[in-house]
Design a protein around this motif. Structure first.
Motif, mmCIF file in Angstrom:
data_model
loop_
_atom_site.group_PDB
_atom_site.id
_atom_site.type_symbol
_atom_site.label_atom_id
_atom_site.label_comp_id
_atom_site.label_asym_id
_atom_site.label_seq_id
_atom_site.Cartn_x
_atom_site.Cartn_y
_atom_site.Cartn_z
ATOM 1 N N ASP A 433 0.810 -1.228 0.000
ATOM 2 C CA ASP A 433 0.000 0.000 0.000
ATOM 3 C C ASP A 433 0.840 1.274 0.000
ATOM 4 O OD1 ASP A 433 -2.491 -1.192 -0.064
ATOM 5 O OD2 ASP A 433 -2.637 -1.365 2.113
ATOM 6 N N THR A 434 2.126 1.157 0.329
ATOM 7 C CA THR A 434 2.909 2.392 0.494
ATOM 8 C C THR A 434 4.099 2.524 -0.464
ATOM 9 O OG1 THR A 434 4.215 1.318 2.247
ATOM 10 C CG2 THR A 434 2.321 2.633 2.946
ATOM 11 N N ILE A 435 4.557 1.403 -1.018
ATOM 12 C CA ILE A 435 5.744 1.482 -1.888
ATOM 13 C C ILE A 435 5.350 1.198 -3.341
ATOM 14 C CG2 ILE A 435 8.062 0.563 -2.360
ATOM 15 C CD1 ILE A 435 7.711 2.210 0.303
ATOM 16 N N THR A 436 5.666 2.141 -4.210
ATOM 17 C CA THR A 436 5.370 1.995 -5.639
ATOM 18 C C THR A 436 6.659 1.630 -6.366
ATOM 19 O OG1 THR A 436 3.691 3.699 -5.379
ATOM 20 C CG2 THR A 436 4.344 3.159 -7.633
ATOM 21 N N ASP A 437 6.649 0.459 -6.965
ATOM 22 C CA ASP A 437 7.846 -0.068 -7.619
ATOM 23 C C ASP A 437 8.302 0.854 -8.759
ATOM 24 O OD1 ASP A 437 9.873 -1.867 -8.194
ATOM 25 O OD2 ASP A 437 8.627 -3.063 -9.551
ATOM 26 N N ALA A 438 9.604 0.944 -8.925
ATOM 27 C CA ALA A 438 10.176 1.811 -9.966
ATOM 28 C C ALA A 438 10.089 1.146 -11.340
ATOM 29 C CB ALA A 438 11.618 2.142 -9.620
ATOM 30 N N THR A 439 8.872 0.944 -11.803
ATOM 31 C CA THR A 439 8.680 0.457 -13.177
ATOM 32 C C THR A 439 8.779 1.677 -14.101
ATOM 33 O OG1 THR A 439 6.312 0.861 -13.006
ATOM 34 C CG2 THR A 439 7.071 -1.347 -12.413
ATOM 35 N N PRO A 440 9.011 1.462 -15.394
ATOM 36 C CA PRO A 440 9.078 2.627 -16.298
ATOM 37 C C PRO A 440 7.818 3.492 -16.198
ATOM 38 C CG PRO A 440 9.862 0.653 -17.402
ATOM 39 C CD PRO A 440 9.351 0.213 -16.071
ATOM 40 N N ASP A 441 6.639 2.868 -16.090
ATOM 41 C CA ASP A 441 5.396 3.645 -16.012
ATOM 42 C C ASP A 441 5.341 4.501 -14.745
ATOM 43 O OD1 ASP A 441 4.554 2.640 -18.350
ATOM 44 O OD2 ASP A 441 3.033 1.264 -17.503
ATOM 45 N N ALA A 442 5.688 3.876 -13.613
ATOM 46 C CA ALA A 442 5.629 4.619 -12.340
ATOM 47 C C ALA A 442 6.670 5.728 -12.319
ATOM 48 C CB ALA A 442 5.831 3.665 -11.166
ATOM 49 N N ALA A 445 5.287 8.496 -14.312
ATOM 50 C CA ALA A 445 4.182 9.178 -13.616
ATOM 51 C C ALA A 445 4.660 9.934 -12.379
ATOM 52 C CB ALA A 445 3.127 8.143 -13.225
ATOM 53 N N GLY A 446 5.916 9.744 -12.001
ATOM 54 C CA GLY A 446 6.463 10.440 -10.826
ATOM 55 C C GLY A 446 5.976 9.855 -9.520
ATOM 56 N N THR A 447 5.502 8.597 -9.557
ATOM 57 C CA THR A 447 4.987 7.998 -8.312
ATOM 58 C C THR A 447 5.950 6.972 -7.704
ATOM 59 O OG1 THR A 447 3.805 6.388 -9.672
ATOM 60 C CG2 THR A 447 2.536 8.294 -8.892
ATOM 61 N N ALA A 448 6.975 6.561 -8.459
ATOM 62 C CA ALA A 448 7.882 5.522 -7.944
ATOM 63 C C ALA A 448 8.623 6.039 -6.718
ATOM 64 C CB ALA A 448 8.873 5.128 -9.037
ATOM 65 N N ASN A 449 8.645 5.205 -5.665
ATOM 66 C CA ASN A 449 9.378 5.609 -4.458
ATOM 67 C C ASN A 449 10.196 4.457 -3.880
ATOM 68 O OD1 ASN A 449 7.408 3.992 -3.409
ATOM 69 N ND2 ASN A 449 6.540 5.531 -2.017
ATOM 70 N N GLY A 450 10.396 3.383 -4.670
ATOM 71 C CA GLY A 450 11.187 2.263 -4.166
ATOM 72 C C GLY A 450 11.156 1.121 -5.156
ATOM 73 N N PHE A 451 11.458 -0.069 -4.646
ATOM 74 C CA PHE A 451 11.531 -1.252 -5.506
ATOM 75 C C PHE A 451 10.771 -2.376 -4.796
ATOM 76 C CE2 PHE A 451 15.050 1.506 -6.169
ATOM 77 C CZ PHE A 451 15.239 1.517 -7.543
ATOM 78 N N SER A 452 10.006 -3.148 -5.567
ATOM 79 C CA SER A 452 9.310 -4.235 -4.890
ATOM 80 C C SER A 452 9.308 -5.495 -5.738
ATOM 81 C CB SER A 452 7.895 -3.816 -4.501
ATOM 82 O OG SER A 452 7.092 -3.691 -5.633
ATOM 83 N N PHE A 453 9.064 -6.606 -5.057
ATOM 84 C CA PHE A 453 9.017 -7.911 -5.728
ATOM 85 C C PHE A 453 7.897 -8.724 -5.115
ATOM 86 C CE2 PHE A 453 10.894 -10.522 -2.342
ATOM 87 C CZ PHE A 453 11.481 -9.545 -1.553
ATOM 88 N N LYS A 454 7.414 -9.714 -5.859
ATOM 89 C CA LYS A 454 6.205 -10.426 -5.437
ATOM 90 C C LYS A 454 6.514 -11.753 -4.734
ATOM 91 C CE LYS A 454 1.839 -10.822 -5.116
ATOM 92 N NZ LYS A 454 1.297 -10.073 -4.025
ATOM 93 N N GLU A 455 7.220 -12.614 -5.445
ATOM 94 C CA GLU A 455 7.407 -13.993 -4.939
ATOM 95 C C GLU A 455 8.340 -13.988 -3.723
ATOM 96 O OE1 GLU A 455 8.513 -17.178 -7.960
ATOM 97 O OE2 GLU A 455 10.289 -17.063 -6.693
ATOM 98 N N TYR A 456 7.981 -14.777 -2.715
ATOM 99 C CA TYR A 456 8.856 -14.849 -1.537
ATOM 100 C C TYR A 456 9.995 -15.813 -1.828
ATOM 101 C CZ TYR A 456 10.468 -15.116 3.263
ATOM 102 O OH TYR A 456 11.244 -15.040 4.396
ATOM 103 N N ALA A 462 16.714 -10.821 -4.994
ATOM 104 C CA ALA A 462 17.960 -10.441 -5.679
ATOM 105 C C ALA A 462 17.655 -9.640 -6.942
ATOM 106 C CB ALA A 462 18.769 -11.686 -6.013
ATOM 107 N N GLU A 463 16.596 -10.023 -7.631
ATOM 108 C CA GLU A 463 16.246 -9.323 -8.874
ATOM 109 C C GLU A 463 15.876 -7.865 -8.563
ATOM 110 O OE1 GLU A 463 13.639 -7.574 -11.729
ATOM 111 O OE2 GLU A 463 12.885 -8.359 -9.828
ATOM 112 N N ALA A 464 15.080 -7.649 -7.509
ATOM 113 C CA ALA A 464 14.691 -6.276 -7.151
ATOM 114 C C ALA A 464 15.908 -5.478 -6.681
ATOM 115 C CB ALA A 464 13.615 -6.302 -6.060
ATOM 116 N N LEU A 465 16.749 -6.135 -5.882
ATOM 117 C CA LEU A 465 17.956 -5.454 -5.399
ATOM 118 C C LEU A 465 18.886 -5.100 -6.552
ATOM 119 C CD1 LEU A 465 19.014 -7.250 -2.115
ATOM 120 C CD2 LEU A 465 18.924 -4.780 -2.480
ATOM 121 N N GLU A 466 18.953 -5.990 -7.521
ATOM 122 C CA GLU A 466 19.796 -5.762 -8.701
ATOM 123 C C GLU A 466 19.323 -4.506 -9.444
ATOM 124 O OE1 GLU A 466 22.234 -8.470 -9.508
ATOM 125 O OE2 GLU A 466 23.021 -6.593 -10.342
ATOM 126 N N ARG A 467 17.996 -4.391 -9.583
ATOM 127 C CA ARG A 467 17.442 -3.203 -10.268
ATOM 128 C C ARG A 467 17.794 -1.940 -9.500
ATOM 129 N NH1 ARG A 467 11.955 -2.689 -10.467
ATOM 130 N NH2 ARG A 467 11.445 -4.459 -9.131
#
Ligand code: ADP
Length: 518
Positions: A433-442, A445-456, A462-467
């Protein structure tokens, strides 16, 4: 017999009720700066202050643990002593009083040294105190008696977590006979479904309630007494600390066995994201960090904080190396296992530094200590609870890790945003609810404020950290603009306190309608 006498005594006194102001008593087992093990303390120490600013008449009540007595806060001993029936004993208590810092919000402390004068709040050496049910049954009864003894007008009791779960049941069963208590509504806030206050069935005797309530629709859970379930069943409203988590807990596995009970109450269940106390968690005024900074000058202040942090954790002071920080209870929930996997993989391949602060499960503590010993130039670990260090990790890191298996709200990612440290989080609960992943779209739109990943999984982390690392190393302009976005966002209680005020009003109305129809 004693029990009946007390009920009759309760029925004789009549706390006055203000017709205009909303009078709320927040009952909690933690509140900053008196006693803290996690986010519950931050919430109960700061939400009441914002509520009071918007005109709610609010008080807080908390056990007087040893932590409270040694907190350095001024404590006034009130000449108010009381006896309560707990099982077949009569247990004595006393009320103390203080105020939440920089406010006139009263906080009442329930003193009983046998229960609360202990080194920790709930558990020592990885084991819960065996009398936890008794301790918090006493506290819950004391909350209700305090209303009468203090002659306190109360429209609603805001209960928090299993430690206060008995209060809605007592209100609806025992105190319903008292015309002054019968109108008091209750709200049950769930801060974490994994902690339910499950006790053996004989502890039912400690509640003082009839065995008829020990059934699968009310207080019983697979043969045990469950105090969180009790609160959920008897409260007028239930909420949790983010809308996403409010949805997640209505099914498995996040409901932790109570998903059925919660879905049945879906019409009175909602989610409100926690706020941050920016008078405390704010790099512009934080005295614990090496250099204060604001959204306008963070590029000057943050490097000094990073250098100081690298020194404090014994790592090489290099401004170019990305620093990944993590602070938290070392519990399975927090994803330390994934972090350890990624660290092991990354230490050989790149020059990222890892800084971890936390205490908790002995297996996690030793795993992280071993990593630090094995890779002293890349991994800094401190196993301790220290708020100053927590703030320095927030300020001095470039990225902040929260790869949680589940996260009801999470406060650390909100602190990280304010400190310009981009969160790398798993997309769950309040993190979603609070972190918007830094995708090209976000980003566009100026809404990206971090990086997120889905699968535990450590792979997904590592993929999110790599980005995140790639952007930090190769596209600093983009990184800086994300930091700007993060620091400018407002996650203060101003956003959420009025949601609580509305929920209080709604709960009082629900109680009124329930009384009318009964
Ligand atoms: P939770 O309530 O599940 O523990 P949150 O992110 O909501 O998680 O809140 C954790 C709070 O506890 C934050 O204020 C965090 O800084 C603090 N905290 C956790 N571990 C430590 C520690 N070892 N030292 C200092 N503060 C800590």
């Amino acid at each position: 017999m004693i029990f009946d006498t007390l009920v009759i005594l309760s029925a004789m006194a009549s706390p006055p009720r203000s017709e205009t102001t909303l009078n709320v008593l927040v009952a909690s087992s933690e509140a900053c700066p008196f006693a803290k093990t996690g986010g519950l303390a931050d919430v109960c120490g700061s939400l009441p202050i914002e509520l009071s600013r918007i005109g709610v008449d609010v008080s807080v009540i908390l056990p007087a643990y040893r932590h409270v007595m040694e907190s350095g806060m001024p404590l006034e001993e009130l000449p108010i002593h009381f006896d309560l029936p707990i099982g077949n004993k009569v247990v004595s208590g006393q009320l103390l009083k203080s105020t939440l810092p920089n406010s006139d919000v009263p906080i009442y402390l329930v003193k009983n040294d046998e229960y609360f004068d202990r080194p920790e709040l709930y558990r020592e050496n990885g084991e819960d105190y065996r009398d936890n049910c008794e301790r918090f049954a006493f506290f819950s009864r004391a909350v209700l008696e305090a209303i009468r003894l203090l002659n306190m007008p109360v429209d609603l009791i805001h209960c928090n977590d299993w430690q206060t779960g008995l209060i809605p049941a007592l209100l609806n069963i025992e105190y319903i006979a008292n015309p002054e208590y019968e109108k008091i509504a209750s709200l049950m806030t769930i801060h974490n479904m994994a902690y339910q206050g499950n006790f053996w069935h004989w502890d039912m005797l400690l509640t003082g309630l009839d065995w008829k309530y020990f059934n699968m629709h009310q207080m019983e859970f697979y043969g045990h007494l469950n105090l969180l379930k009790t609160g959920i069943v008897f409260a007028d409203s239930i909420n949790t600390v983010s809308p996403r988590y409010a949805e997640e807990i209505q099914s498995q596995p996040m409901g932790c066995g109570l998903e059925g009970t919660l879905s049945e109450k879906a019409d009175v269940l909602s989610g409100i994201v926690n706020g941050v106390d920016y008078e405390k968690w704010n790099p512009a005024i934080d005295k614990h960090i090496a250099s204060q900074y604001t959204p306008n000058n963070w590029q000057q202040g943050k490097p000094a904080c990073k250098k100081a942090l690298q020194e404090e954790f014994g790592l090489p002071c290099d401004p170019q190396i990305p620093v990944v920080g993590m602070v938290g209870r070392m519990a399975d929930q927090k994803g330390f296992d994934l972090v350890a996997d990624v660290i092991r993989d990354w230490v050989r391949n790149n020059d990222t530094q890892w800084i971890i602060l936390g205490t908790g499960e002995p297996n996690h503590e030793s795993m992280l200590r071993e990593l630090a010993a094995e890779f002293p130039h890349k991994v800094g670990v401190k196993v301790e609870f220290c708020e100053g260090k927590a703030r320095r990790v927030e300020a001095g890191s470039d990225m902040f890790l929260m790869p949680s298996l589940y996260e009801p709200c999470g406060l650390n990612q909100l602190y990280s945003l304010k400190y310009g440290t981009l969160p790398v989080v798993r997309n769950t609960g309040g993190l979603a609810d609070t972190i918007t992943d830094a995708t090209p779209d976000a980003i566009a739109a100026g809404t990206a404020n971090g990086f997120s990943f889905k699968e535990y999984s450590s792979f997904a982390l590592a993929e999110a950290l790599e980005r995140a690392r790639d952007m930090y190393v190769s596209d600093r302009a983009q990184w800086n603009s994300l930091v700007d976005t993060a620091m400018q966002q407002d996650w203060s209680w101003k956003r959420s306190a009025s949601d609580y005020e509305n929920l209080y009003k709604l709960s009082i109305e629900r109680k009124r309608l329930a009384l009318q129809s009964s």
